[in-house]
Structures are given as structure tokens and as C-alpha cells.
Design a protein around this motif. Structure first.
Motif, PDB file in Angstrom:
ATOM      1  N   THR A 171     -16.834 -18.217  33.354  1.00 13.62           N
ATOM      2  CA  THR A 171     -15.476 -18.113  33.869  1.00 13.62           C
ATOM      3  C   THR A 171     -15.428 -18.295  35.383  1.00 13.62           C
ATOM      4  N   GLU A 295      -6.293 -18.026  41.049  1.00 14.44           N
ATOM      5  CA  GLU A 295      -7.086 -18.767  40.066  1.00 14.44           C
ATOM      6  C   GLU A 295      -6.552 -18.527  38.654  1.00 14.44           C
ATOM      7  N   GLN A 298      -3.313 -20.432  38.097  1.00 12.99           N
ATOM      8  CA  GLN A 298      -3.566 -21.861  37.879  1.00 12.99           C
ATOM      9  C   GLN A 298      -4.184 -22.107  36.510  1.00 12.99           C
ATOM     10  N   ARG A 299      -5.182 -21.324  36.144  1.00 13.24           N
ATOM     11  CA  ARG A 299      -5.946 -21.539  34.918  1.00 13.24           C
ATOM     12  C   ARG A 299      -5.109 -21.314  33.666  1.00 13.24           C
ATOM     13  N   HIS A 300      -4.276 -20.272  33.674  1.00 12.31           N
ATOM     14  CA  HIS A 300      -3.519 -19.899  32.469  1.00 12.31           C
ATOM     15  C   HIS A 300      -2.053 -20.314  32.530  1.00 12.31           C
ATOM     16  N   TYR A 324      -4.195 -24.241  45.246  1.00 16.40           N
ATOM     17  CA  TYR A 324      -3.989 -23.860  43.845  1.00 16.40           C
ATOM     18  C   TYR A 324      -2.715 -24.483  43.284  1.00 16.40           C
TER      19      TYR A 324
END
Length: 568
Positions: A171, A295, A298-300, A324
Motif C-alpha cells: 500500500t 493519498e 486520490q487512491r479511493h 494529488y
């Protein structure tokens, strides 16, 4: 009757909201049935589906009932950092027909003693990093005095990606130390490992608690030294959880960053109860970290974020923030302390979004007022939400005041608590009757503008707002009087450039200890005996405290003296 704020009501929403006539746990059962495989909780890369959440909650409830002896109406302490286990524990307590007593994980052993004694709790769910603070209050053999008989102990790491998953798809997220901590051995009378409780797969009895039964009892302080339990029913909790989601037009496809603490009513209602009702996904952080937050957004593809002003200031101060992708965000909301206009402007420049502020109390299980998303006003409490009747009264005569004048906010609403737990004297002071309806006295002074928006002006109550956390001086003073070298103490608020306000203590030492104790000594002792946000950051030694003719400490005089210093 039309009110001045009705023209600014969120488009398409009714003024009245019909609430579910069910136990709050039913929301977990419904969402598990509707969206079994959809992620409900995302925790540093690990996902827990609605069906898996429902299954683990049911197993834990069965253990609470069959092994720990939890019965309908019992109070159960919940003492963890934000985590999947916090949410699971909350709903397991409800499934056992019991009452959640959420406890600030920053509270220390001395503070916990009051929660155990006052609530009468015999069972607690706690995290292993906090067990040393709670273990002092565990006595499985004690039947008459206030004591815990059982503690179910959770390890945060159990809900992280497995070592194999982390090897296959790292991760790369930065974990707080207490989250990464390996599972500790849980041994001793009255102690139960969470994993063992789940593995036992015991079934709970029938769900019997209804909408008018007690659901959750968060504690709040005030002008007295001891925190008071606010009794909230399942209907109270449905009001703020369901209402908040409708106000912001959230759907089951929302992804929400839940970083406000769940023990606090704002995080509880908007970051947990509301999303579960919808079937939305929440991304949980155990501790604020601006880079990890960006983070995760952005990721989810996080769509909404509840925050306090200090978080937003820190978030925007990240020199890498422009790197981001925050384009999925469509709403940022919060409260607790007014957002500085310059910060709100910077946030809008980055995201294109307004920071939408609201207002509520522990006594109302979160918001009673929120700004309309389509027409927010800066540094404003907002307008009364669904079915809320709020008025401005003269705090002395209790007469209602006209628009524009400053007075105390009083509120009649479906989210207002039933009262303080076992405290008739406090209830008599907290409620008044107007036009045949029971209103809660908030102790907050505000005015209403021509559009029906509420603006905070001052406080009647003696309270310090440190980074959005309410600090009640009387409670801090009561704890500080346990210091062996303190003769007298008075706590006030002082301006702080980062926290808004901070805690300052005027200390009179015992004569034989004068000149032998430093301010740092007092602060270090306080840090060991109370939550960090309550700990006095400033300590000033004085020979005597100002007192009235009846011997009452004149705290206002010290507060005014400090205000002059703060003004420079």
C-alpha cells in the motif's frame, strides 16, 4: 409558517424528514442485504464489505451477551482510536440491545474512573494500546463498587491488509505506530481477545431495543467538574445520521474520508452512522496525517470530507498538495470552530469547493444548524435543519428577541437528548418550555441575520475551544487539584495562533513548595493525568487567586486580564 431561511433551503428537499422507526442497527442489516459485496470500511488498504461487517458485528454481539453478560439497557464503554473495530464495536453493542458509551481515547486513567462509576458500565471494548489506562478499573470479582468485569481487547492490525497481501500489492501508506503494533497476548481474569470473541461465533438473542430506547450516551462537561452523560435514543441518532446525508444529497456511491474522531458526535453522525444508512463507503484514518489523507483521497476517489479548520490549514500547508488528484471531491464540511476566510479561500482555489460550516452539540448528537450547500455564508453556523425550531432569547428574562439582536440559542428538535444521565439538577437548568415545547438551552450567544442564518457571537458557558475540542475549565481544575503541590488553581482560555484557543492555568502552590516547582513540572504532570487537548500549555504561578466576598474564585477577572495580554 414560512421562516426567513426557507427561501435558502437546499433545492428539492422537504422541510420535514420522516425518520426510520427502527433500532440504528437495522441500518447495518439493510445495507448488508442490499450491498453485500460492496466495501463499507477501507482501512489503510484493507476492505471490509457490508456483509462481512454485519457478520462480525453479530458474532461480537453474541459474545457480549453470552460471555460478558451484557443485557438490554446496559452501558458498554467503547475506548479506541478510529478504526474498523470502533465501528464494529459500536454496532455490536447496539445489536446486544445495550447502550454505547463512547470515550475519548486521549482520556487517561483518572478521567476514566468517572466514566466507569457514573455510567455503571461493567463491560468495555478497548484497544490494546489503551488497555493500560483502563486496566486499573477492571475487577471481575467486585460486585458492589463501580468496576469493569470484562474488557474485550482489539488489535488494530487485525483489520489491516495481511502480510501476504502487503507483499503482493504494497500500500505504501504511512501507518501510526499504534496501528502497526503486533498483536499482544491478552491474559488475565476479565480480559478477552477480540479475535477469540469473533472466532467463538456465538449468536445473540433477538433485537428488542426500539427507536425510543437509549442508543448512545456521549459525555460532555460544563460548569461543574464532572462530565455528564447525554442520553440519546435510536431516533435521536437516526435524525442526525440520516438528516446529514440528505442535506448534502449523498448517495450510496459516496466515498467519505472519516478522520474526525468517532467518539465525537460530528464524526459519529456524519462519518459513520449516516454512511452506513446510505450504503456508502468510508475511508478510515486512525490519526490525522496530511500526506496520507491526500493519498487516500486520490487512491479511493473520495467524494466528501468532514474536517475541522486546523486540519484544513495543515492540509493546505503540504508543499506537495498540488501533486494529488482531488477531482472526485464534491463536498467539504465541518464545524467546531469558525473557518478563517483566508483559509476557506485557499481551499476553494485548490478544490473549487466551499467549506460548508455547521453547528451542533454533544447534547444534540451533532448538527442542528448547517449552511445550505448551494448558498453557504462564511464563519456562519448555518440555518436550522429538518424539523429544528431554534430561537434567540434573552438569557435572563427568557423572552424571545427580534432578528438581529444577540441572545442565547435555544433549540427544540428531534436530535435533542432526552436529558443528562442521572442528573436531575443539570436537567432543570438545561431545559425550558416555550409555547408548550421543551427547548434545550445551548449556552451559546448568537444573532440571526435577515436571511435567517445564525452567527455565533459569544458563549454564556465557561468553555475553551482548542482546535475544535471543547475544554471545560471546571473539569481540568478538578483534575489538577489532585496534584500534591497545588493549593489552588483557575483555568482559562488564551489565544493560540494554531489552535485558536489554548488552555492556561493560574496556579497557587502550597507555601512549602513555592519556588520548587516549575511550569514544566505542572504541564508534565497534567499530561500524565488528562487528555492532551485538556492539558494546560501555559502555566502562570500567582500568590493568590482573585475572589469575591463570598470566597468564589473570580475567573472572569483572570480571563479579562489574559484577553488584554492577547490583544497586545
Amino acid at each position: 409558517m414560512p421562516m426567513p431561511h426557507h427561501p435558502h433551503w437546499p433545492p428539492g428537499l422537504p422541510l420535514h424528514l420522516t425518520l426510520p422507526a427502527t433500532n440504528l442497527f437495522d441500518n447495518a442489516a439493510v445495507s448488508a442485504h442490499r450491498y453485500p459485496d460492496k466495501p463499507f470500511l477501507i482501512y489503510y488498504g484493507a476492505e471490509l464489505s457490508f456483509a462481512a461487517f454485519h457478520d462480525e458485528v453479530t458474532r461480537l454481539a453474541g459474545y457480549l451477551e453470552n460471555v460478558c453478560g451484557v443485557k438490554a439497557g446496559d452501558r458498554v464503554l467503547l475506548y479506541l482510536q478510529n478504526s474498523p473495530q470502533w465501528v464494529l464495536g459500536y454496532y455490536a453493542i447496539l445489536r446486544a440491545n445495550a447502550v454505547v458509551v463512547p470515550v475519548n481515547p486521549m482520556n487517561r486513567s483518572d478521567e476514566l474512573a468517572h466514566y466507569v462509576a457514573d455510567s455503571g458500565a461493567r463491560v468495555a471494548i478497548a484497544a490494546q494500546d489503551l488497555l493500560p489506562q483502563l486496566r486499573d478499573h477492571l475487577n471481575p470479582e467486585e460486585q458492589s463498587e463501580p468496576a469493569l468485569h470484562h474488557i474485550v481487547v482489539a488489535c488494530y492490525r487485525d483489520h489491516l491488509p495481511s502480510e501476504e497481501q502487503e507483499r503482493e500489492a504494497p500500500t505504501g501508506l504511512r501507518l501510526p505506530d499504534f496501528v502497526a503494533e503486533p498483536r499482544a497476548a491478552i491474559e488475565g481474569p476479565g480480559l478477552h481477545a477480540w479475535r477469540d470473541a469473533i472466532a467463538a461465533a456465538l449468536a445473540p438473542g433477538p433485537l428488542t431495543a426500539g427507536p425510543e430506547d437509549l442508543c448512545v450516551m456521549p459525555y460532555t462537561s460544563g460548569t461543574t467538574g464532572h462530565p455528564k452523560g447525554c442520553m440519546h435514543t435510536h431516533r435521536n441518532a437516526q435524525s442526525t445520521g440520516v438528516g446529514g446525508m440528505h442535506w448534502f444529497a449523498r448517495t450510496q456511491d459516496a466515498v467519505m474520508l472519516s478522520v474526525l474522531p468517532f467518539f465525537h458526535v460530528t464524526g459519529m453522525a456524519g462519518g459513520m452512522n449516516g454512511p452506513l444508512f446510505l450504503g456508502a463507503t468510508i475511508v478510515i484514518m486512525s490519526r490525522w496525517d496530511r500526506e496520507t489523507a491526500a493519498e487516500l483521497m486520490q487512491r479511493h476517489r473520495v467524494t466528501s470530507w468532514q474536517a475541522i479548520s486546523t486540519m484544513v490549514v495543515d492540509f493546505l500547508a503540504n508543499p506537495r498538495i498540488g501533486e494529488y488528484d482531488l477531482s472526485a471531491l464534491n463536498g467539504i464540511r465541518g464545524g467546531g470552530a469558525a473557518m478563517p476566510e483566508a483559509v476557506a479561500a485557499k481551499l476553494k482555489a485548490l478544490t473549487g469547493l466551499n467549506y460548508v460550516e455547521g453547528y451542533g452539540m454533544t447534547e444534540t448528537l451533532a448538527a442542528t444548524h448547517i449552511n445550505p450547500p448551494q448558498r453557504p455564508k462564511p464563519q456562519c453556523l448555518g440555518i436550522p435543519v429538518f424539523d429544528v425550531d431554534s430561537r434567540i432569547i434573552d438569557p435572563t428574562t427568557l423572552a424571545e428577541l427580534p432578528q438581529g439582536e444577540t441572545g442565547e440559542i435555544v433549540t427544540h428538535a428531534p436530535q435533542v437528548m432526552q436529558g443528562y444521565w442521572r442528573n436531575d439538577a443539570a436537567n432543570a437548568q438545561a431545559f425550558i418550555t416555550l409555547d408548550g415545547k421543551r427547548f434545550l438551552r445551548t449556552g451559546d450567544l448568537a444573532r440571526i441575520d435577515e436571511d435567517g442564518y445564525f452567527f455565533m457571537m459569544d458563549r454564556l458557558k465557561r468553555m475553551i475551544n482548542a482546535s475544535g475540542f471543547k475544554v471545560w475549565p471546571a473539569e481540568v481544575e478538578a483534575l489538577m487539584y489532585k496534584h500534591p503541590d497545588i493549593h489552588e488553581v483557575c483555568v482559562i482560555g488564551a489565544l493560540d495562533p494554531k489552535r485558536g484557543e489554548t488552555v492556561k492555568a493560574f496556579v497557587v502552590l502550597k507555601p512549602e513548595r513555592m519556588g520548587q516547582v516549575s511550569a514544566e513540572d505542572i504541564t508534565a504532570w497534567a499530561h500524565d493525568h488528562m487528555a492532551a487537548y485538556k492539558t494546560p500549555r501555559l502555566v502562570e504561578f500567582i500568590e493568590s487567586l482573585p475572589k469575591s466576598g463570598t470566597g468564589k474564585i473570580m475567573w472572569r477577572e483572570l480571563q479579562e486580564r489574559q484577553a488584554e495580554l492577547d490583544r497586545g
